[in-house]
Write a protein that holds these residues in place. Structure first.
Motif, PDB file in Angstrom:
ATOM      1  N   HIS A  57     121.096 -20.975  57.458  1.00 39.47           N
ATOM      2  CA  HIS A  57     122.310 -21.773  57.609  1.00 39.47           C
ATOM      3  C   HIS A  57     122.148 -23.075  58.400  1.00 39.47           C
ATOM      4  CE1 HIS A  57     124.670 -18.588  55.830  1.00 39.47           C
ATOM      5  NE2 HIS A  57     124.211 -17.720  56.716  1.00 39.47           N
ATOM      6  N   ALA A  58     121.649 -22.996  59.638  1.00 38.09           N
ATOM      7  CA  ALA A  58     121.829 -24.115  60.568  1.00 38.09           C
ATOM      8  C   ALA A  58     120.579 -24.907  60.900  1.00 38.09           C
ATOM      9  CB  ALA A  58     122.464 -23.597  61.868  1.00 38.09           C
ATOM     10  N   GLY A  59     119.384 -24.402  60.563  1.00 43.42           N
ATOM     11  CA  GLY A  59     118.175 -25.097  60.988  1.00 43.42           C
ATOM     12  C   GLY A  59     118.077 -25.111  62.506  1.00 43.42           C
ATOM     13  N   SER A  63     121.172 -23.366  67.742  1.00 44.38           N
ATOM     14  CA  SER A  63     121.611 -23.302  69.139  1.00 44.38           C
ATOM     15  C   SER A  63     123.054 -23.771  69.286  1.00 44.38           C
ATOM     16  CB  SER A  63     120.691 -24.145  70.031  1.00 44.38           C
ATOM     17  OG  SER A  63     120.645 -25.486  69.577  1.00 44.38           O
ATOM     18  N   ILE A  64     123.484 -24.734  68.427  1.00 44.47           N
ATOM     19  CA  ILE A  64     124.879 -25.176  68.458  1.00 44.47           C
ATOM     20  C   ILE A  64     125.789 -24.050  67.965  1.00 44.47           C
ATOM     21  CG2 ILE A  64     126.549 -26.835  67.542  1.00 44.47           C
ATOM     22  CD1 ILE A  64     124.349 -28.892  67.339  1.00 44.47           C
ATOM     23  N   SER A  65     125.330 -23.322  66.932  1.00 42.85           N
ATOM     24  CA  SER A  65     126.101 -22.173  66.443  1.00 42.85           C
ATOM     25  C   SER A  65     126.290 -21.154  67.556  1.00 42.85           C
ATOM     26  CB  SER A  65     125.396 -21.519  65.246  1.00 42.85           C
ATOM     27  OG  SER A  65     125.372 -22.364  64.117  1.00 42.85           O
ATOM     28  N   PHE A  66     125.219 -20.876  68.294  1.00 43.32           N
ATOM     29  CA  PHE A  66     125.308 -19.933  69.405  1.00 43.32           C
ATOM     30  C   PHE A  66     126.272 -20.431  70.473  1.00 43.32           C
ATOM     31  CE2 PHE A  66     121.384 -17.783  67.954  1.00 43.32           C
ATOM     32  CZ  PHE A  66     121.770 -16.474  68.176  1.00 43.32           C
ATOM     33  N   LEU A  67     126.229 -21.726  70.770  1.00 43.70           N
ATOM     34  CA  LEU A  67     127.109 -22.288  71.801  1.00 43.70           C
ATOM     35  C   LEU A  67     128.566 -22.243  71.363  1.00 43.70           C
ATOM     36  CD1 LEU A  67     125.073 -25.352  73.135  1.00 43.70           C
ATOM     37  CD2 LEU A  67     125.799 -23.346  74.443  1.00 43.70           C
ATOM     38  N   LEU A  68     128.843 -22.604  70.115  1.00 42.69           N
ATOM     39  CA  LEU A  68     130.219 -22.579  69.631  1.00 42.69           C
ATOM     40  C   LEU A  68     130.772 -21.149  69.606  1.00 42.69           C
ATOM     41  CD1 LEU A  68     130.097 -25.181  66.702  1.00 42.69           C
ATOM     42  CD2 LEU A  68     131.159 -25.451  68.955  1.00 42.69           C
ATOM     43  N   ALA A  69     129.945 -20.207  69.162  1.00 45.83           N
ATOM     44  CA  ALA A  69     130.368 -18.805  69.184  1.00 45.83           C
ATOM     45  C   ALA A  69     130.632 -18.360  70.620  1.00 45.83           C
ATOM     46  CB  ALA A  69     129.299 -17.925  68.538  1.00 45.83           C
ATOM     47  N   ALA A  70     129.801 -18.850  71.538  1.00 49.17           N
ATOM     48  CA  ALA A  70     129.972 -18.493  72.950  1.00 49.17           C
ATOM     49  C   ALA A  70     131.256 -19.070  73.518  1.00 49.17           C
ATOM     50  CB  ALA A  70     128.778 -18.989  73.758  1.00 49.17           C
ATOM     51  N   VAL A 212     113.377 -31.937  64.288  1.00 46.08           N
ATOM     52  CA  VAL A 212     113.855 -33.118  63.549  1.00 46.08           C
ATOM     53  C   VAL A 212     113.882 -32.808  62.037  1.00 46.08           C
ATOM     54  CG1 VAL A 212     113.462 -35.554  63.066  1.00 46.08           C
ATOM     55  CG2 VAL A 212     112.838 -34.606  65.308  1.00 46.08           C
ATOM     56  N   PRO A 213     115.037 -33.017  61.358  1.00 44.46           N
ATOM     57  CA  PRO A 213     116.334 -33.378  61.932  1.00 44.46           C
ATOM     58  C   PRO A 213     116.983 -32.156  62.585  1.00 44.46           C
ATOM     59  CG  PRO A 213     116.561 -33.046  59.582  1.00 44.46           C
ATOM     60  CD  PRO A 213     115.098 -32.886  59.892  1.00 44.46           C
ATOM     61  N   PHE A 214     117.681 -32.381  63.688  1.00 44.42           N
ATOM     62  CA  PHE A 214     118.255 -31.253  64.430  1.00 44.42           C
ATOM     63  C   PHE A 214     119.350 -30.574  63.615  1.00 44.42           C
ATOM     64  CE2 PHE A 214     120.673 -29.199  67.876  1.00 44.42           C
ATOM     65  CZ  PHE A 214     119.634 -28.514  68.482  1.00 44.42           C
ATOM     66  N   ILE A 215     120.165 -31.379  62.922  1.00 45.20           N
ATOM     67  CA  ILE A 215     121.167 -30.824  62.003  1.00 45.20           C
ATOM     68  C   ILE A 215     120.743 -31.209  60.589  1.00 45.20           C
ATOM     69  CG2 ILE A 215     123.598 -30.776  61.319  1.00 45.20           C
ATOM     70  CD1 ILE A 215     124.359 -31.584  64.122  1.00 45.20           C
ATOM     71  N   PRO A 216     120.152 -30.285  59.829  1.00 46.35           N
ATOM     72  CA  PRO A 216     119.682 -30.616  58.472  1.00 46.35           C
ATOM     73  C   PRO A 216     120.840 -31.075  57.582  1.00 46.35           C
ATOM     74  CG  PRO A 216     118.850 -28.478  59.188  1.00 46.35           C
ATOM     75  CD  PRO A 216     119.883 -28.883  60.177  1.00 46.35           C
ATOM     76  N   GLU A 217     120.514 -31.839  56.572  1.00 42.45           N
ATOM     77  CA  GLU A 217     121.528 -32.324  55.641  1.00 42.45           C
ATOM     78  C   GLU A 217     122.125 -31.160  54.862  1.00 42.45           C
ATOM     79  OE1 GLU A 217     121.865 -35.430  51.838  1.00 42.45           O
ATOM     80  OE2 GLU A 217     120.043 -35.329  53.061  1.00 42.45           O
ATOM     81  N   HIS A 218     123.418 -31.229  54.654  1.00 42.41           N
ATOM     82  CA  HIS A 218     124.105 -30.161  53.932  1.00 42.41           C
ATOM     83  C   HIS A 218     123.681 -30.131  52.460  1.00 42.41           C
ATOM     84  CE1 HIS A 218     127.130 -27.408  52.547  1.00 42.41           C
ATOM     85  NE2 HIS A 218     127.714 -28.314  51.784  1.00 42.41           N
ATOM     86  N   LYS A 219     123.383 -28.932  51.969  1.00 38.23           N
ATOM     87  CA  LYS A 219     123.043 -28.751  50.557  1.00 38.23           C
ATOM     88  C   LYS A 219     124.310 -28.383  49.800  1.00 38.23           C
ATOM     89  CE  LYS A 219     118.243 -27.270  51.305  1.00 38.23           C
ATOM     90  NZ  LYS A 219     117.257 -26.186  51.117  1.00 38.23           N
ATOM     91  N   ALA A 220     124.700 -29.250  48.887  1.00 33.04           N
ATOM     92  CA  ALA A 220     125.945 -29.061  48.144  1.00 33.04           C
ATOM     93  C   ALA A 220     125.985 -27.699  47.457  1.00 33.04           C
ATOM     94  CB  ALA A 220     126.101 -30.174  47.104  1.00 33.04           C
ATOM     95  N   GLY A 221     127.137 -27.067  47.542  1.00 27.67           N
ATOM     96  CA  GLY A 221     127.321 -25.773  46.891  1.00 27.67           C
ATOM     97  C   GLY A 221     126.784 -24.603  47.679  1.00 27.67           C
ATOM     98  N   THR A 222     126.258 -24.841  48.896  1.00 25.27           N
ATOM     99  CA  THR A 222     125.729 -23.767  49.744  1.00 25.27           C
ATOM    100  C   THR A 222     126.361 -23.869  51.123  1.00 25.27           C
ATOM    101  OG1 THR A 222     123.876 -24.972  50.763  1.00 25.27           O
ATOM    102  CG2 THR A 222     123.530 -24.081  48.546  1.00 25.27           C
ATOM    103  N   PHE A 224     124.342 -24.017  53.752  1.00 26.37           N
ATOM    104  CA  PHE A 224     123.208 -24.431  54.565  1.00 26.37           C
ATOM    105  C   PHE A 224     123.342 -25.910  54.922  1.00 26.37           C
ATOM    106  CE2 PHE A 224     119.173 -26.517  55.264  1.00 26.37           C
ATOM    107  CZ  PHE A 224     118.586 -25.697  56.214  1.00 26.37           C
ATOM    108  N   GLY A 225     123.050 -26.207  56.191  1.00 21.94           N
ATOM    109  CA  GLY A 225     122.992 -27.587  56.640  1.00 21.94           C
ATOM    110  C   GLY A 225     124.348 -28.167  56.996  1.00 21.94           C
ATOM    111  N   GLY A 226     124.313 -29.265  57.755  1.00 25.14           N
ATOM    112  CA  GLY A 226     125.539 -29.922  58.176  1.00 25.14           C
ATOM    113  C   GLY A 226     126.390 -29.015  59.039  1.00 25.14           C
ATOM    114  N   TRP A 227     127.648 -29.440  59.225  1.00 24.98           N
ATOM    115  CA  TRP A 227     128.557 -28.610  60.025  1.00 24.98           C
ATOM    116  C   TRP A 227     128.972 -27.352  59.279  1.00 24.98           C
ATOM    117  CZ3 TRP A 227     128.849 -29.091  64.980  1.00 24.98           C
ATOM    118  CH2 TRP A 227     128.505 -30.305  65.575  1.00 24.98           C
ATOM    119  N   GLN A 228     128.843 -27.392  57.940  1.00 25.49           N
ATOM    120  CA  GLN A 228     129.133 -26.179  57.169  1.00 25.49           C
ATOM    121  C   GLN A 228     128.161 -25.063  57.536  1.00 25.49           C
ATOM    122  OE1 GLN A 228     128.800 -29.283  56.028  1.00 25.49           O
ATOM    123  NE2 GLN A 228     130.103 -29.706  54.244  1.00 25.49           N
TER     124      GLN A 228
END
Length: 478
Positions: A57-59, A63-70, A212-222, A224-228
């Protein structure tokens, strides 16, 4: 019809719970609750989830996912801290909501948590079995498939290791909370040391290019990547943080609960957040996040690939036996929840009886039997989704419940030893955060939670309402 709905909202008197739970030994300290919380929160998932969520999902932004969940978990934890310090009763959300909103709503919140404990105990028992067998296979210890797979799965009859470990932990918890707390404290220290060992060794093998990149580019239809991808990771990761409910469920056995409960809940969550984020950052820094795709043991894999095979074995061995801590915490909490249902007559009164040591071992026995059946005999992997869904429902109840609790504190309810800050904004943020995480769960999780909810309402209407001690007292007082 009006009288029927009125019965659903009859509120329990807090003094009744105080009197009923007074027989339970108040022996648990801040140190015990922090160990209980850390032991339940920082379970095996810390060695697996960072790699899985990063790859799927996040690449590196895992760590941002963990922080937001926290952040969401912390908001709810503040609500839990105030509730448990004002209403230190067994059963956590069930007892609290029964007092502030009424018995039916308390039942719904407690019923949602019950799914968590039944399935989580079985889930961890099966995880312990799989990880222990993986450790033993290289040295030639291999059990036949009939004793390693659940009934009907790949020729299996029973997962004997899962059965044994659940029964052993139940026997330990059944001896008393002091004995269980001592074992818990020792194992938690060992597990934290293993995590710190991974972090220290892993720091020597970090390559900054992997961030790098810390937030991978979002893959359309999935997702994975980006804020999604980060959002999808939050819903997966949140399961790791729900263990602080296990602290609240044991509030009736706390020394000076007004101070002990908030410190235990918030302290354990803070330690867990630091450990989770640190492991995630080190793991994705050691190797490219895509290398962890489909890897069930990313921490051990990263250490071995970096040339630290011995340390990998040590960390994995400690991780396996550290799973005892999660089992202890969940079996203590789950048995106290079942006890509180029996205490109030919503399930058979036998469950609400204490033994000669003032322990709810009847409830513990039932929890153990159901967990053994699920973990040793039943293929229940998909039901694990109910762990997060059920707990999030209870979290929403508790968060919004602060609005009903606060005006009554110091009046008909005790003054809380801890106040949720930034009232009235923070309870709303906690509710919204829990709802958003719930919404991010997959459709199966929502479907299973709906089925469990409907089943629970039927149990209440058919049995609970007709045997409720609160309903009987209310009828007698008319």
């Amino acid at each position: 019809m009006a009288s029927f709905f009125k019965r659903l909202t009859i509120k329990e008197d807090a003094s009744v719970y105080q009197e009923k739970d007074a027989h339970m030994a108040q022996v648990l300290t801040v140190k015990d609750f922090i160990a209980l919380g850390v032991g339940t929160i920082v379970s095996t998932s810390i060695f697996t989830l960072p790699g899985v969520v990063a790859a799927d999902h996040a690449g590196p932004a895992v760590s941002i996912s963990f922080l937001l969940a926290a952040v969401v978990a912390a908001l709810v934890a503040f609500a839990y801290a105030e509730m448990s310090s004002a209403l230190p009763f067994a059963g956590s959300a069930f007892s609290w909501i029964s007092v502030i909103f009424g018995e039916f709503f308390g039942w719904v919140a407690g019923w949602a948590l019950l799914a968590e404990y039944f399935i989580a105990v079985a889930f961890v028992g099966s995880g312990f079995s799989a990880n222990l067998r993986a450790l033993l296979e290289p040295v030639g210890v291999v059990l036949p498939s009939q004793l390693t797979n659940t009934f009907g799965q790949n020729g299996g009859f029973v997962d004997i290791v899962s059965l044994i470990v659940i029964v052993l932990v139940a026997a330990l918890v059944g001896r008393g909370v002091s004995e269980a707390a001592r074992v818990e404290n020792a194992l938690v220290i060992l597990k934290v040391l293993a995590i710190l060992l991974f972090i220290i060794v892993g720091l020597t093998a970090i390559h900054t290019k992997n961030y790098v990149p810390f937030i991978p580019e979002h893959k359309a239809g999935t997702d994975f990547g980006g804020w999604q991808g980060i959002y999808a990771g939050v819903s997966m990761i949140f399961l790791s943080y729900i263990g602080f409910d296990s602290i609240a469920a044991n509030a009736a056995e706390a020394k000076n609960p007004a101070k002990t409960m908030p410190r235990g809940i918030l302290g354990s969550l803070l330690i867990a957040v630091v450990l989770f984020v640190s492991v995630a950052l080190v793991l994705v820094g050691m190797f490219h996040y895509s290398d962890y795709a489909g890897n069930a043991e990313p921490v051990g894999y990263a250490l071995r690939r970096a040339g630290h095979g011995v340390i990998a074995s040590v960390v994995q061995a400690i991780a396996v036996f550290g799973m005892f801590t999660a089992l202890i915490g969940m079996m203590m909490a789950g048995s106290r929840l079942l006890y509180s249902f029996g205490r109030d007559g919503l399930l058979p009164a036998w469950l609400g009886k204490l033994n000669d040591k003032n322990l709810p071992n009847n409830a513990l026995l039932v929890l153990t039997i159901i967990a053994v059946i699920l973990g040793a005999f039943a293929p229940f992997a998909q039901l694990a989704q109910l762990i997060s869904a059920g707990t999030l429902i209870a979290f929403m109840f508790v968060s919004i419940g602060i609005y009903a609790l606060r005006p009554r504190e110091g009046k008909d309810l005790p003054e809380a030893g801890f106040k949720m800050p930034f009232y009235p904004v923070m309870p709303a943020l906690a509710f919204i955060g829990a709802f958003l995480v719930f919404w991010g769960l997959n459709s199966e999780a929502k479907l299973y939670s709906l089925i469990w909810f409907v089943f629970g309402v039927l149990v209440y209407l058919v049995y609970g309402m007709n045997h409720s001690l609160l309903q009987k007292r209310h009828k007698d007082n008319k």
